[in-house]
Write a protein that holds these residues in place. Sequence first.
Motif, PDB file in Angstrom:
ATOM      1  N   VAL A  15       0.841  -1.203   0.000  1.00  0.00           N
ATOM      2  CA  VAL A  15       0.000   0.000   0.000  1.00  0.00           C
ATOM      3  C   VAL A  15       0.876   1.254   0.000  1.00  0.00           C
ATOM      4  CG1 VAL A  15      -1.617   1.351   1.398  1.00  0.00           C
ATOM      5  CG2 VAL A  15      -2.009  -1.081   1.057  1.00  0.00           C
ATOM      6  N   VAL A  16       1.896   1.270   0.828  1.00  0.00           N
ATOM      7  CA  VAL A  16       2.795   2.429   0.905  1.00  0.00           C
ATOM      8  C   VAL A  16       3.536   2.611  -0.414  1.00  0.00           C
ATOM      9  CG1 VAL A  16       4.871   3.329   2.048  1.00  0.00           C
ATOM     10  CG2 VAL A  16       3.034   2.323   3.409  1.00  0.00           C
ATOM     11  N   TRP A  17       4.025   1.525  -0.995  1.00  0.00           N
ATOM     12  CA  TRP A  17       4.762   1.605  -2.269  1.00  0.00           C
ATOM     13  C   TRP A  17       3.867   2.134  -3.390  1.00  0.00           C
ATOM     14  CZ3 TRP A  17       4.400  -1.155  -6.961  1.00  0.00           C
ATOM     15  CH2 TRP A  17       5.455  -0.928  -7.837  1.00  0.00           C
ATOM     16  N   ILE A  18       2.630   1.639  -3.480  1.00  0.00           N
ATOM     17  CA  ILE A  18       1.702   2.104  -4.517  1.00  0.00           C
ATOM     18  C   ILE A  18       1.387   3.579  -4.313  1.00  0.00           C
ATOM     19  CG2 ILE A  18      -0.686   1.908  -5.324  1.00  0.00           C
ATOM     20  CD1 ILE A  18      -0.403  -1.127  -4.945  1.00  0.00           C
ATOM     21  N   TYR A  19       1.196   3.995  -3.063  1.00  0.00           N
ATOM     22  CA  TYR A  19       0.892   5.400  -2.779  1.00  0.00           C
ATOM     23  C   TYR A  19       2.047   6.304  -3.215  1.00  0.00           C
ATOM     24  CZ  TYR A  19      -0.510   9.605  -0.310  1.00  0.00           C
ATOM     25  OH  TYR A  19      -0.871  10.885  -0.013  1.00  0.00           O
ATOM     26  N   ARG A  20       3.254   5.877  -2.980  1.00  0.00           N
ATOM     27  CA  ARG A  20       4.422   6.689  -3.357  1.00  0.00           C
ATOM     28  C   ARG A  20       4.659   6.704  -4.862  1.00  0.00           C
ATOM     29  NH1 ARG A  20       8.884   5.784   1.391  1.00  0.00           N
ATOM     30  NH2 ARG A  20       7.662   6.805   2.991  1.00  0.00           N
ATOM     31  N   GLN A  21       4.214   5.680  -5.577  1.00  0.00           N
ATOM     32  CA  GLN A  21       4.405   5.618  -7.028  1.00  0.00           C
ATOM     33  C   GLN A  21       3.468   6.568  -7.768  1.00  0.00           C
ATOM     34  OE1 GLN A  21       6.815   3.842  -8.703  1.00  0.00           O
ATOM     35  NE2 GLN A  21       7.555   3.504  -6.620  1.00  0.00           N
ATOM     36  N   ASP A  22       2.358   6.924  -7.158  1.00  0.00           N
ATOM     37  CA  ASP A  22       1.374   7.800  -7.788  1.00  0.00           C
ATOM     38  C   ASP A  22       1.858   9.239  -7.716  1.00  0.00           C
ATOM     39  OD1 ASP A  22      -0.860   8.867  -8.905  1.00  0.00           O
ATOM     40  OD2 ASP A  22      -2.226   8.296  -7.295  1.00  0.00           O
ATOM     41  N   LYS A  23       2.359   9.751  -8.824  1.00  0.00           N
ATOM     42  CA  LYS A  23       2.925  11.103  -8.856  1.00  0.00           C
ATOM     43  C   LYS A  23       1.917  12.161  -9.322  1.00  0.00           C
ATOM     44  CE  LYS A  23       7.096   9.608  -7.964  1.00  0.00           C
ATOM     45  NZ  LYS A  23       7.453   9.452  -6.599  1.00  0.00           N
ATOM     46  N   VAL A  24       0.880  11.752 -10.047  1.00  0.00           N
ATOM     47  CA  VAL A  24      -0.011  12.716 -10.684  1.00  0.00           C
ATOM     48  C   VAL A  24      -1.087  13.215  -9.726  1.00  0.00           C
ATOM     49  CG1 VAL A  24      -1.594  13.070 -12.612  1.00  0.00           C
ATOM     50  CG2 VAL A  24       0.408  11.631 -12.913  1.00  0.00           C
ATOM     51  N   GLU A  25      -1.984  12.340  -9.321  1.00  0.00           N
ATOM     52  CA  GLU A  25      -3.097  12.755  -8.467  1.00  0.00           C
ATOM     53  C   GLU A  25      -3.279  11.709  -7.365  1.00  0.00           C
ATOM     54  OE1 GLU A  25      -7.855  13.643  -8.794  1.00  0.00           O
ATOM     55  OE2 GLU A  25      -6.687  13.531 -10.614  1.00  0.00           O
ATOM     56  N   LYS A  26      -2.687  11.969  -6.218  1.00  0.00           N
ATOM     57  CA  LYS A  26      -2.731  11.000  -5.125  1.00  0.00           C
ATOM     58  C   LYS A  26      -4.122  10.956  -4.493  1.00  0.00           C
ATOM     59  CE  LYS A  26       2.071  11.225  -3.945  1.00  0.00           C
ATOM     60  NZ  LYS A  26       2.882  10.293  -3.253  1.00  0.00           N
ATOM     61  N   GLU A  27      -4.543   9.733  -4.212  1.00  0.00           N
ATOM     62  CA  GLU A  27      -5.793   9.551  -3.490  1.00  0.00           C
ATOM     63  C   GLU A  27      -5.556   9.892  -2.025  1.00  0.00           C
ATOM     64  OE1 GLU A  27      -4.677   7.396  -5.737  1.00  0.00           O
ATOM     65  OE2 GLU A  27      -6.237   7.698  -7.219  1.00  0.00           O
ATOM     66  N   PRO A  28      -6.599  10.287  -1.329  1.00  0.00           N
ATOM     67  CA  PRO A  28      -6.436  10.596   0.100  1.00  0.00           C
ATOM     68  C   PRO A  28      -5.979   9.357   0.874  1.00  0.00           C
ATOM     69  CG  PRO A  28      -8.592  11.325  -0.703  1.00  0.00           C
ATOM     70  CD  PRO A  28      -7.956  10.553  -1.802  1.00  0.00           C
ATOM     71  N   ARG A  29      -5.066   9.574   1.801  1.00  0.00           N
ATOM     72  CA  ARG A  29      -4.543   8.450   2.594  1.00  0.00           C
ATOM     73  C   ARG A  29      -5.650   7.746   3.367  1.00  0.00           C
ATOM     74  NH1 ARG A  29       1.032  10.733   5.248  1.00  0.00           N
ATOM     75  NH2 ARG A  29       2.127  10.993   3.279  1.00  0.00           N
ATOM     76  N   GLY A  30      -6.570   8.535   3.887  1.00  0.00           N
ATOM     77  CA  GLY A  30      -7.675   7.937   4.643  1.00  0.00           C
ATOM     78  C   GLY A  30      -8.494   6.976   3.804  1.00  0.00           C
ATOM     79  N   LEU A  31      -8.729   7.334   2.547  1.00  0.00           N
ATOM     80  CA  LEU A  31      -9.485   6.462   1.656  1.00  0.00           C
ATOM     81  C   LEU A  31      -8.718   5.173   1.381  1.00  0.00           C
ATOM     82  CD1 LEU A  31     -11.877   5.907  -0.224  1.00  0.00           C
ATOM     83  CD2 LEU A  31     -10.623   7.126  -2.019  1.00  0.00           C
ATOM     84  N   LEU A  32      -7.418   5.279   1.156  1.00  0.00           N
ATOM     85  CA  LEU A  32      -6.615   4.086   0.903  1.00  0.00           C
ATOM     86  C   LEU A  32      -6.622   3.151   2.104  1.00  0.00           C
ATOM     87  CD1 LEU A  32      -3.555   5.552  -0.986  1.00  0.00           C
ATOM     88  CD2 LEU A  32      -5.485   4.286  -1.922  1.00  0.00           C
ATOM     89  N   TRP A  33      -6.492   3.696   3.294  1.00  0.00           N
ATOM     90  CA  TRP A  33      -6.501   2.853   4.488  1.00  0.00           C
ATOM     91  C   TRP A  33      -7.888   2.277   4.745  1.00  0.00           C
ATOM     92  CZ3 TRP A  33      -2.288   0.759   5.667  1.00  0.00           C
ATOM     93  CH2 TRP A  33      -1.082   1.423   5.520  1.00  0.00           C
ATOM     94  N   LYS A  34      -8.927   3.031   4.395  1.00  0.00           N
ATOM     95  CA  LYS A  34     -10.294   2.518   4.539  1.00  0.00           C
ATOM     96  C   LYS A  34     -10.501   1.324   3.603  1.00  0.00           C
ATOM     97  CE  LYS A  34     -15.110   3.983   4.031  1.00  0.00           C
ATOM     98  NZ  LYS A  34     -15.983   5.077   3.605  1.00  0.00           N
ATOM     99  N   ILE A  35     -10.045   1.450   2.356  1.00  0.00           N
ATOM    100  CA  ILE A  35     -10.158   0.343   1.407  1.00  0.00           C
ATOM    101  C   ILE A  35      -9.344  -0.851   1.891  1.00  0.00           C
ATOM    102  CG2 ILE A  35      -9.619  -0.405  -0.947  1.00  0.00           C
ATOM    103  CD1 ILE A  35     -10.207   2.496  -1.822  1.00  0.00           C
ATOM    104  N   PHE A  36      -8.160  -0.589   2.408  1.00  0.00           N
ATOM    105  CA  PHE A  36      -7.310  -1.658   2.946  1.00  0.00           C
ATOM    106  C   PHE A  36      -8.010  -2.376   4.094  1.00  0.00           C
ATOM    107  CE2 PHE A  36      -4.017  -3.046   5.950  1.00  0.00           C
ATOM    108  CZ  PHE A  36      -3.311  -3.926   5.144  1.00  0.00           C
ATOM    109  N   LEU A  37      -8.592  -1.614   5.021  1.00  0.00           N
ATOM    110  CA  LEU A  37      -9.285  -2.205   6.159  1.00  0.00           C
ATOM    111  C   LEU A  37     -10.488  -3.024   5.712  1.00  0.00           C
ATOM    112  CD1 LEU A  37      -9.568  -2.489   9.228  1.00  0.00           C
ATOM    113  CD2 LEU A  37     -10.979  -0.434   9.178  1.00  0.00           C
ATOM    114  N   PHE A  38     -11.261  -2.504   4.769  1.00  0.00           N
ATOM    115  CA  PHE A  38     -12.405  -3.250   4.259  1.00  0.00           C
ATOM    116  C   PHE A  38     -11.944  -4.534   3.576  1.00  0.00           C
ATOM    117  CE2 PHE A  38     -16.519  -0.773   4.124  1.00  0.00           C
ATOM    118  CZ  PHE A  38     -16.162   0.093   5.131  1.00  0.00           C
TER     119      PHE A  38
END
Length: 101
Positions: A15-38
């Motif tokens: 998750v951290v690696w994918i978040y760092r690879q996104d250079k154009v328009e990063k998704e909110p961290r809270g949303l990524l962690w919410k998807i991860f938790l779900f």
Amino acid sequence: MFLTGLALLPAIALVVWIYRQDKVEKEPRGLLWKIFLFGVLSVIPAMILEIILDEVFLVFMVFMDADTLCYVILDNFIGVALIEELCKMKAAKWAAWKHPA
């Protein structure tokens, strides 16, 4: 508890690696962690459905041997993989579908 953290470490690193690879328009961290938790919580319905489907497959074992390739394919690809992936897809959809990001 240590083993649980160790088991989650590769997924968190991904998750951290994918978040760092996104250079154009990063998704909110809270949303990524919410998807991860779900996604993590999707194990619960997947496990229940797999147990139910395993019982259904046991009924059909009267007609086919459990050691046959057909049964192994049916059990592994339908009974396990398909159910797990559908549960994860539904969890991600619930977590992010109406989010503006």
